[in-house]
Design an enzyme around this catalytic site. Sequence first.
Site, PDB file in Angstrom:
ATOM      1  N   GLU A 162       2.489 -16.891  13.165  1.00  0.00           N
ATOM      2  CA  GLU A 162       2.882 -17.288  14.539  1.00  0.00           C
ATOM      3  C   GLU A 162       4.097 -16.530  15.059  1.00  0.00           C
ATOM      4  O   GLU A 162       5.004 -17.117  15.638  1.00  0.00           O
ATOM      5  CB  GLU A 162       3.107 -18.808  14.590  1.00  0.00           C
ATOM      6  CG  GLU A 162       1.866 -19.584  14.144  1.00  0.00           C
ATOM      7  CD  GLU A 162       2.025 -21.104  14.187  1.00  0.00           C
ATOM      8  OE1 GLU A 162       3.153 -21.589  14.420  1.00  0.00           O
ATOM      9  OE2 GLU A 162       1.021 -21.798  13.974  1.00  0.00           O
ATOM     10  N   ASN A 204      -1.162 -14.148  10.972  1.00  0.00           N
ATOM     11  CA  ASN A 204      -1.969 -15.345  11.242  1.00  0.00           C
ATOM     12  C   ASN A 204      -1.406 -16.054  12.476  1.00  0.00           C
ATOM     13  O   ASN A 204      -0.184 -16.105  12.661  1.00  0.00           O
ATOM     14  CB  ASN A 204      -1.854 -16.260  10.011  1.00  0.00           C
ATOM     15  CG  ASN A 204      -2.741 -17.472  10.053  1.00  0.00           C
ATOM     16  OD1 ASN A 204      -3.951 -17.345  10.282  1.00  0.00           O
ATOM     17  ND2 ASN A 204      -2.175 -18.656   9.848  1.00  0.00           N
ATOM     18  N   HIS A 239      -7.703 -23.569  15.644  1.00  0.00           N
ATOM     19  CA  HIS A 239      -7.563 -25.006  15.906  1.00  0.00           C
ATOM     20  C   HIS A 239      -8.173 -25.217  17.283  1.00  0.00           C
ATOM     21  O   HIS A 239      -7.523 -24.994  18.306  1.00  0.00           O
ATOM     22  CB  HIS A 239      -6.087 -25.410  15.884  1.00  0.00           C
ATOM     23  CG  HIS A 239      -5.473 -25.296  14.518  1.00  0.00           C
ATOM     24  ND1 HIS A 239      -5.874 -26.076  13.459  1.00  0.00           N
ATOM     25  CD2 HIS A 239      -4.498 -24.484  14.040  1.00  0.00           C
ATOM     26  CE1 HIS A 239      -5.173 -25.754  12.384  1.00  0.00           C
ATOM     27  NE2 HIS A 239      -4.332 -24.780  12.708  1.00  0.00           N
ATOM     28  N   GLU A 267      -7.799 -21.678   9.597  1.00  0.00           N
ATOM     29  CA  GLU A 267      -7.377 -23.089   9.701  1.00  0.00           C
ATOM     30  C   GLU A 267      -8.317 -23.875  10.607  1.00  0.00           C
ATOM     31  O   GLU A 267      -7.878 -24.685  11.431  1.00  0.00           O
ATOM     32  CB  GLU A 267      -5.940 -23.174  10.236  1.00  0.00           C
ATOM     33  CG  GLU A 267      -4.928 -22.382   9.416  1.00  0.00           C
ATOM     34  CD  GLU A 267      -3.483 -22.532   9.889  1.00  0.00           C
ATOM     35  OE1 GLU A 267      -3.197 -23.423  10.721  1.00  0.00           O
ATOM     36  OE2 GLU A 267      -2.633 -21.756   9.422  1.00  0.00           O
ATOM     37  N   ASP A 269     -10.409 -26.267  12.714  1.00  0.00           N
ATOM     38  CA  ASP A 269     -10.763 -27.660  13.013  1.00  0.00           C
ATOM     39  C   ASP A 269     -11.189 -27.729  14.475  1.00  0.00           C
ATOM     40  O   ASP A 269     -10.845 -26.859  15.265  1.00  0.00           O
ATOM     41  CB  ASP A 269      -9.648 -28.670  12.659  1.00  0.00           C
ATOM     42  CG  ASP A 269      -8.263 -28.329  13.178  1.00  0.00           C
ATOM     43  OD1 ASP A 269      -8.146 -27.645  14.223  1.00  0.00           O
ATOM     44  OD2 ASP A 269      -7.274 -28.748  12.538  1.00  0.00           O
TER      45      ASP A 269
HETATM   46  C1  XIL Z   1       0.443 -28.244   9.517  1.00  0.00           C
HETATM   47  C2  XIL Z   1       0.071 -29.212   8.436  1.00  0.00           C
HETATM   48  O1  XIL Z   1      -1.310 -29.474   8.515  1.00  0.00           O
HETATM   49  C3  XIL Z   1       0.852 -30.503   8.586  1.00  0.00           C
HETATM   50  O2  XIL Z   1       0.627 -31.359   7.476  1.00  0.00           O
HETATM   51  C4  XIL Z   1       2.340 -30.210   8.708  1.00  0.00           C
HETATM   52  O3  XIL Z   1       3.036 -31.410   8.986  1.00  0.00           O
HETATM   53  C5  XIL Z   1       2.595 -29.196   9.801  1.00  0.00           C
HETATM   54  O4  XIL Z   1       1.834 -28.045   9.550  1.00  0.00           O
HETATM   55  N1  XIL Z   1      -0.496 -23.854  11.931  1.00  0.00           N
HETATM   56  C6  XIL Z   1      -0.214 -23.567  10.629  1.00  0.00           C
HETATM   57  C7  XIL Z   1      -0.249 -24.652   9.611  1.00  0.00           C
HETATM   58  O5  XIL Z   1      -0.063 -22.388  10.276  1.00  0.00           O
HETATM   59  O6  XIL Z   1       0.685 -24.433   8.575  1.00  0.00           O
HETATM   60  C8  XIL Z   1       0.009 -25.989  10.234  1.00  0.00           C
HETATM   61  O7  XIL Z   1      -0.163 -26.998   9.238  1.00  0.00           O
HETATM   62  C9  XIL Z   1      -0.930 -26.210  11.402  1.00  0.00           C
HETATM   63  C10 XIL Z   1      -0.702 -25.173  12.461  1.00  0.00           C
END
Ligand code: XIL
Length: 469
Positions: A162, A204, A239, A267, A269
């Site tokens: 990020e 990422n 996400h 990641e 979802d």
């Molecule tokens: C999130 C986790 O899922 C949570 O448990 C934590 O509190 C915060 O981080 N982007 C990322 C991940 O790169 O590391 C994040 O994970 C979600 C967003």
Amino acid sequence: MLLTRQRRRAVIAGVVTVATAALGLGLSTQFASAQTTLRGAADDIGIDIGVAVNDSLLQNNQAYRELVAREFNSVTAENVMKMESVQPSQGQFNFAPGDRLVNFAQQNDMSVYGHTLVWHSQSPDWVENLSGTALRQAMENHITTTMNHWEGDIFAWDVVNEVVGDNNGQLRDSFWLQGMGENYIRWAFEAARAADPNADLYMNDYSIDGVNAKSDRYYQIAQDLVARDLLDGMGFQAHLILGQVPGTMEQNLQRFADLGLKVRITELDVRIQMPASQQELEQQAQDFQRVVEICTNIADCSGVTVWGVRDGDSWVPDVFEGYGAPLLFNDNNQPKPAYHAVLEALGGDGGPTTPPTSDPVTTTPPPTGSGCTATLTVQSPWNTGATYAGTVKANQSLSGWTVTWTWPGSERISNAWSIQGTLSGATVTASNVGYNGTLSAGQSTSFGFNITKPDGSTASVPTVTCTPA
Ligand code: XIL
């Protein structure tokens, strides 16, 4: 140096894609297999199906561990490899939780994806208060020490996470940028390359799944890092919101792949405004399926990682108010429509949507009085294979156990979870893995496996002998 699991997979994936393209056949048509787990199907086509693992569930919840080991062939630490966890005070490294995940992955033949080395979030206060040379040294030391610790265990790292903001593709105004200037990204990759030359190095981020100003900026940074041979892959968090897989997602991933990079959905979802209707769960299945298809369509897509196991495990409800149900399993560990859609997209058998109707057949228990007893149950048979559940019950306190049986015919184990040993031949000798060996008297634990068998034959149930270790 041995090829890593990931690199071997990438080679297989390349071959598969060329073959399918040449025949003009879709992957799902040509490779529809009898695989009934995500990892079985993903292994067949040479890609990773990964999952973010929560450390306290890993330690305390056996159903969770079994689900992870059965369905996924790759893991990412949801939190415990982030800087605040790994180096909470300067110079004091805490690798134990990450080691726990690495051990679990190795026991279950899964690869480990590293997340993450340099991020503005979940960093310890001490590092946020540094700047200039002190900050650079701290960053480089964190990268070097962490990557050295897991060298050979972790095949790829999100080196930076990020680093572009949401403002028209400008670099994120983080303490890293403020403290070191924009060269910090290159310095991070130089340190990472030197620390573990065999690991794949990734950037990422979220909201870069489609073509937009933010992904354009990453494309520029990627070109520069590729020219310096510092970058191997691009991670797309994905996400997503229900019904919003970007129309340009495949084109976007392909342009990064065309730079010679691997691409990976890191990641995934798909969140739904709660409560979720059946129709929304079906839409979610389509969204998941599309994202997995995008990965299988691209030769250099190394895999898809889902950000959690069951809906109740997800970070989504805590962060996106009113949203939930973003994952593949419900809170009873049962697959949702999205699970079957992903299985199909991976070329597997879509699987039964309801539990199998065949009556389970169970072995006659061995004589009482022995240190442990074990049973096998056929859970779900299909033409050329079957999934079995096994149980070990301790009749005395145990610090480990071994079960053994001989297949009467040509049945053979193709993959197994929560056991290890000599599994693939006619005589199986299987022992506990790290977490399910210690049992008190009366306690039970379970394991499972898939077999291949002659087409149409009945899945046999051999007699099992259980011996304390
Ligand atoms: C999130 C986790 O899922 C949570 O448990 C934590 O509190 C915060 O981080 N982007 C990322 C991940 O790169 O590391 C994040 O994970 C979600 C967003």
